[in-house]
Design an enzyme around this catalytic site. Structure first.
Site, PDB file in Angstrom:
ATOM      1  N   ASP A 231       4.722  -0.488   1.567  1.00  0.00           N
ATOM      2  CA  ASP A 231       5.761   0.902   2.141  1.00  0.00           C
ATOM      3  C   ASP A 231       5.733   2.175   2.724  1.00  0.00           C
ATOM      4  O   ASP A 231       5.031   2.974   1.655  1.00  0.00           O
ATOM      5  CB  ASP A 231       6.950   0.208   1.803  1.00  0.00           C
ATOM      6  CG  ASP A 231       8.187   0.326   2.511  1.00  0.00           C
ATOM      7  OD1 ASP A 231       8.588  -0.027   3.522  1.00  0.00           O
ATOM      8  OD2 ASP A 231       8.656   1.620   1.737  1.00  0.00           O
ATOM      9  N   GLU A 294     -11.615  -5.716  -7.886  1.00  0.00           N
ATOM     10  CA  GLU A 294     -12.688  -5.800  -9.166  1.00  0.00           C
ATOM     11  C   GLU A 294     -11.856  -7.640  -9.099  1.00  0.00           C
ATOM     12  O   GLU A 294     -11.757  -7.839 -10.347  1.00  0.00           O
ATOM     13  CB  GLU A 294     -11.180  -5.151 -10.335  1.00  0.00           C
ATOM     14  CG  GLU A 294     -11.841  -3.427 -10.404  1.00  0.00           C
ATOM     15  CD  GLU A 294     -10.792  -3.115 -11.637  1.00  0.00           C
ATOM     16  OE1 GLU A 294      -9.965  -4.125 -12.157  1.00  0.00           O
ATOM     17  OE2 GLU A 294     -10.418  -1.540 -11.952  1.00  0.00           O
TER      18      GLU A 294
HETATM   19  C1  NOJ Z   1       9.708   0.701   5.673  1.00  0.00           C
HETATM   20  C2  NOJ Z   1      10.350  -0.573   5.233  1.00  0.00           C
HETATM   21  O1  NOJ Z   1       9.835  -1.685   6.829  1.00  0.00           O
HETATM   22  C3  NOJ Z   1      12.151  -0.480   5.792  1.00  0.00           C
HETATM   23  O2  NOJ Z   1      12.841  -1.372   5.638  1.00  0.00           O
HETATM   24  C4  NOJ Z   1      12.991   0.391   4.640  1.00  0.00           C
HETATM   25  O3  NOJ Z   1      13.501   0.957   4.815  1.00  0.00           O
HETATM   26  C5  NOJ Z   1      11.562   1.404   5.098  1.00  0.00           C
HETATM   27  N1  NOJ Z   1      10.401   1.739   4.675  1.00  0.00           N
HETATM   28  C6  NOJ Z   1      11.814   2.904   2.970  1.00  0.00           C
HETATM   29  O4  NOJ Z   1      11.179   1.737   2.106  1.00  0.00           O
END
Ligand code: NOJ
Length: 579
Positions: A231, A294
């Site tokens: 993310d 790893e």
């Molecule tokens: C991207 C994620 O896909 C989204 O749903 C989220 O709100 C933001 N990052 C923050 O983590």
């Protein structure tokens, strides 16, 4: 000429192809995989509380094998107060009771592997939840303490620190800083949150944070996951000194175009914002890559990185960094021949240059579903979602027709493709959700000015005649499902000639049979600007983005996104042929 796309399909075994004569390093599973995104809270609810869960997913896995995907990616199911639907993690190494238990996860993973499906989990490293023990400890600790040094605490500006440390805005609206209150009730320091105030940013310059995340990676790798979707993989390092930044007026097209990062500003010649796409992130990925390497079994990382241009994004997937990055440039491309050809060429050039496969994606849980997006009739700030009062309301039939044509085009491309749950049913964005049902923090942080992302997160309709369309036996659904979803329910589409589900099944089976994921794009001349025509191995693909019909060459039609009328390819239609 008519075409029945419901023909019986024998789905070949998944996994690495033993018959290949390419060296093993060139045919790892992820290079051509079709990866299906499961948004757990909206996929299938076993417990009956109206929120999807891990057991529900396990039960429905056979339907994904029938669809023909290679892997699943699960959005977060970790312990979380759910202020951002789980992208606010309070414990990275446990399952939230809402979704089940670690034992349920193990059972899901075993079932997926037994069915030949790889399983990727979401890693959320840019920020934790404000409920995480690390952040609670930081709030309780003194200024300058080791606990605070794990996050981005700063003194305020102004005469008595009453102003935030800089002018950065949160992606979800409002300022990116929140002021703390000291134990004695006096106002304290500020902390940075690029997203919601309940999602404090970690300080990735801090070795302690790096060490903890290596442990988290190992925790899930030891459990047997095949990889991680990372993310905000462009946001973890901030420019030293945290300088003020004002986004250029036109920078909204990127994340703003579809979602989350209205100021990403990493498009070619616009300045890079001090909080996105900093060079320091690459060291972190190199470190993680060593951890993954790893382990046996080709474990992978895919970057959620809203970075343009593609030549810059390609740096996220250099041989010692991530394996893949979501191709959001492709997702953002309008349904227009020249733009589509340009982004395909640009993607293949950029990624091939670093030895990575391109990825392709049209929908996910952050963007307006492409069955709606491709038919918006005016310049709409899609990133902020679409609601009943938005301009540019789509014509649903046109959206679905274009979505089917666009998906058929995408699934013929070499590389790896990502599907978002429900797109195989042709689900549209749910535009008319009642205000009181909305949960996206964007909706709240902008006082309803931006609709946010709930419209693409409505629970999946499995059975036309069941309660909650089979999503939950209790009939509950955390977001209301439209009253007219019976015809798009999965069971109403299985085996039905011309249904969107059968179109996807056929495309995936043919993709596998013809090895399109390991193929190449050979543009075919003579079709004009508005037609996208190419050969990938034995398959010729022709997509008509124009308003007029196009004469097809003589040959066998393998797949058509709509029934063909004679030998003409109608507007917004794609065919695969063997000439
Ligand atoms: C991207 C994620 O896909 C989204 O749903 C989220 O709100 C933001 N990052 C923050 O983590």
């Amino acid at each position: 000429m008519t075409f029945d796309n419901s023909v019986a399909i024998v789905v070949p075994a998944r996994g690495e192809d033993p018959t290949s004569d390419l060296p093993a390093t060139g045919r790892e599973w992820w290079r051509n995989a079709v990866i299906y995104q499961i948004y757990p809270r909206s996929f299938a609810d076993d417990s009956g509380d109206g929120i999807g869960d891990l057991r529900g997913i396990t039960t429905r896995l056979p339907s994904l094998v029938e669809l023909g995907v290679d892997a699943i990616w699960l959005s977060p199911f970790f312990v979380s107060p759910q202020r951002d639907a789980g992208y606010d993690v309070a414990d990275y190494c446990d399952v939230d009771p809402l979704f089940g238990t670690l034992a349920d996860f193990d059972a899901l993973e075993d079932a997926a592997h037994a069915l030949g499906l790889k399983i990727i989990v979401d890693l959320v490293p840019n920020h934790t939840s404000s409920d995480h023990a690390w952040f609670r400890a930081a709030l309780d600790a003194a200024e300058g303490s080791v606990e605070r040094a794990r996050y981005m605490f700063r003194d305020g500006t102004g005469e008595s620190g009453e102003l935030p440390p800089n002018n950065w805005d949160s992606v979800f609206g409002g300022p990116a800083w929140t002021r703390t209150t000291n134990a004695d009730g006096t106002p304290g320091q500020w902390y940075l949150h690029l997203f919601d105030s309940t999602q404090p940013d970690l300080d990735w310059e801090n070795p302690w944070v790096r060490e903890k995340f290596r442990d988290i990676l190992r925790f899930w790798l030891d459990r047997g996951v095949d990889g991680f979707r990372v993310d905000v993989a462009h946001g973890m390092i901030k420019e030293a000194g945290l300088p003020d930044y004002t986004a250029p007026a036109d920078s909204g097209s990127m994340g703003g175009g579809v979602g989350l990062e209205p100021e990403i500003g990493t498009h070619g010649d616009t300045p890079t914002p001090p909080y996105w796409a900093q060079d320091g992130v690459h060291e972190i990925y190199r470190d993680w890559r060593q951890v993954l390497d790893e382990y046996e079994g080709n474990r992978v990382m895919v970057a959620e990185a809203w970075v343009e241009p593609l030549t810059k994004l390609a740096r996220w997937v250099r041989p010692d960094e991530m394996h893949q990055a979501f191709n959001f440039s492709y997702l953002e491309t309008t349904w227009a021949g020249p733009a589509i050809r340009r982004v395909i060429d640009g993607s293949l050039d950029a990624f091939t240059g670093v030895g990575a496969p391109s990825t392709w994606v049209l929908s996910n849980h952050d963007v307006v579903r492409h069955a709606t997006r491709l038919a918006l009739t005016a310049d709409n700030p899609q990133g902020h979602g679409i609601g009943p009062k938005s301009p540019g309301q789509p014509i649903p039939e046109l959206g679905l027709r274009r979505a089917r044509a666009a998906s058929a085009l995408m699934l013929a491309l070499p590389g790896s493709a990502y599907l978002y749950q429900g797109e195989e049913l042709g689900l549209p964005e749910v535009i008319d959700l009642p205000d009181h049902a909305r949960e996206d923090p964007t909706w709240f942080r902008t006082n309803g000015e931006r609709y946010g992302r709930d419209g693409c997160r409505v629970p999946i309709p499995w059975e036309a005649d069941a309660a909650a369309y089979g999503f939950s036996a209790s009939g509950k659904s955390w977001l209301p499902q439209p009253a007219d979803w019976a015809p798009v329910s999965r069971d109403a589409q299985v085996g039905v000639p011309g249904s969107t589900l059968e179109l996807y099944r056929l495309a995936l089976a043919l993709r596998h049979e013809h090895d399109l994921g390991f193929g190449a794009v050979d543009w075919l001349p003579g079709y004009g600007e508005t037609v996208v025509a190419f050969r990938n191995g034995a398959v010729t693909v022709i997509a008509n983005t124009s308003q007029t019909a196009v004469e097809l060459p003589v040959g066998e039609v393998l797949l058509s996104s709509e029934e063909l009328q004679g030998s003409a390819l109608a507007p917004d239609q794609t065919v695969w042929m063997r000439l």
